[in-house]
Write a protein that holds these residues in place. Structure first.
Motif, short mmCIF file in Angstrom:
data_model
loop_
_atom_site.label_atom_id
_atom_site.label_comp_id
_atom_site.label_asym_id
_atom_site.label_seq_id
_atom_site.Cartn_x
_atom_site.Cartn_y
_atom_site.Cartn_z
N ALA A 59 -13.21 23.33 -25.77
CA ALA A 59 -13.11 24.83 -25.86
C ALA A 59 -14.31 25.51 -26.36
O ALA A 59 -14.35 26.68 -25.56
CB ALA A 59 -12.16 24.79 -26.89
N ASP A 60 -15.19 25.10 -27.04
CA ASP A 60 -16.54 25.71 -27.27
C ASP A 60 -17.35 25.93 -26.03
O ASP A 60 -17.99 26.92 -25.76
CB ASP A 60 -17.33 25.08 -28.58
N ARG A 110 -16.54 25.78 -23.09
CA ARG A 110 -15.97 26.46 -21.99
C ARG A 110 -16.35 27.85 -22.16
O ARG A 110 -16.70 28.79 -21.08
CB ARG A 110 -14.46 26.59 -21.93
N THR A 111 -16.55 28.71 -23.44
CA THR A 111 -16.84 29.99 -23.50
C THR A 111 -18.28 30.23 -23.91
O THR A 111 -18.63 31.43 -24.16
CB THR A 111 -15.79 30.54 -24.81
N ASP A 112 -19.34 29.14 -24.06
CA ASP A 112 -20.51 29.38 -24.34
C ASP A 112 -21.45 29.52 -23.03
O ASP A 112 -21.67 28.88 -22.12
CB ASP A 112 -21.12 28.22 -25.01
N ALA A 113 -21.75 30.78 -22.92
CA ALA A 113 -22.46 31.44 -21.74
C ALA A 113 -24.08 30.64 -21.58
O ALA A 113 -24.53 30.63 -20.59
CB ALA A 113 -22.59 33.00 -21.61
N LEU A 115 -14.29 22.42 -16.80
CA LEU A 115 -15.38 23.11 -17.25
C LEU A 115 -16.15 24.02 -15.75
O LEU A 115 -16.33 22.83 -14.75
CB LEU A 115 -16.48 22.63 -18.08
N GLU A 116 -16.71 25.08 -15.78
CA GLU A 116 -17.05 25.65 -14.73
C GLU A 116 -18.57 25.21 -14.27
O GLU A 116 -18.98 25.12 -13.40
CB GLU A 116 -17.08 27.17 -14.76
N ARG A 161 -22.10 27.30 -10.13
CA ARG A 161 -20.38 27.30 -10.47
C ARG A 161 -19.77 27.44 -9.26
O ARG A 161 -18.73 26.96 -9.29
CB ARG A 161 -20.23 28.44 -11.71
#
Length: 267
Positions: free
Chosen positions: A47-48, A50-53, A104-105, A216
């Protein structure tokens, strides 16, 4: 860039190289079997990520001599008394938690440092790329336990190695060593044990240095079920123009013309 590991129950997360997250299954006394604690930690970690650019590539490996021996056999032995509907719900939640790495992207690499068996093989199959250390063993030995395959392996294994090899591995339950895994296409490279993780991380750094948006989009296209060449052309004809307007494309062209390495920003 290197950072101190983030400690979770039976899991470690490190940032050894810019843009690369290293996730280590850390239950070596049990060959990194997928405990309840590790499963909860994995859910939080994915989850972390996934949102870490700042993350451009994720590497998954195991502590000690194994990648992962799979599910917790103690739990399996004790679960036979539960009614089937309850077991089904538990198994679906377990599968979906671990296979979330597939969604995950950013590109993902399984660094198979040792045995990857059963559900442990499923984790590796859920990653985009698999590299194996020399001597590592891989297999889907469910039938040897009297168990139906799980963790999506009856889908993921044929996707990776084809139907014939998947039937061989699933119906015999046999383990294959790294060299045979390479011949089957189960892994992309076999690397000597000395310096194994360093070499995988160097490759991850190469992936992370590429243009993030283009990488991606390429991953999304590769993950689509390809029913025909024309359908793939249609997807590419939509996805490629999106990258035409990016700063990264202009940087890539400028770098080629100046004969230097590009610096991509994901814009």
């Amino acid at each position: 860039m290197s950072s101190a590991p983030e400690s979770l129950a039976h899991l470690r997360i490190e940032r050894p190289v810019d843009g690369v997250a290293l996730v280590t299954l850390d239950n070596p006394d049990q060959m990194n079997a997928m405990s309840d604690e590790m499963t909860r930690s994995w859910a939080a970690a994915i989850a972390d990520l996934r949102t870490d650019a700042s993350v451009r590539c994720v590497v998954v490996t195991g502590a000690g001599r194994a990648f992962s021996a799979g599910g917790n056999t103690t739990w399996l032995a004790e679960s036979g008394a539960l009614p089937t509907p309850a077991l089904r719900d538990q198994m679906l939640a377990f599968y979906r938690t671990w296979l979330a790495v597939r969604d995950l992207e950013v590109p993902t690499i399984a660094a198979v440092n040792g045995a990857a068996v059963g559900a442990g093989l499923g984790i590796a199959l859920a990653c985009d790329i698999r590299y194996a250390a020399a001597g590592a063993k891989l297999g889907a030995s469910f039938v040897k336990l009297g168990l139906h395959p799980g963790m999506g392996i009856s889908y993921l294994l044929p996707e990776v190695v084809g139907d014939a090899a998947a039937r061989d591995l699933l119906l015999t339950g046999r383990l294959v060593e790294a060299d045979e895994a390479l011949r089957l296409g189960l892994v992309s490279r076999v690397i000597e044990r000395d310096g194994f993780l360093d070499e995988v991380l160097a490759t991850a750094a190469q992936v992370a240095a590429n243009a993030p948006l283009a990488t991606r989009y390429a991953k999304v296209t590769l993950r689509r079920q390809r029913t025909s060449l024309d359908e793939t052309l249609q997807v590419e004809a939509l996805a490629q123009p999106i990258t035409f307007g990016t700063e990264d494309l202009q940087e890539g062209i400028a770098a080629v013309q100046a004969r230097r390495s590009p610096t991509f920003t994901g814009k």
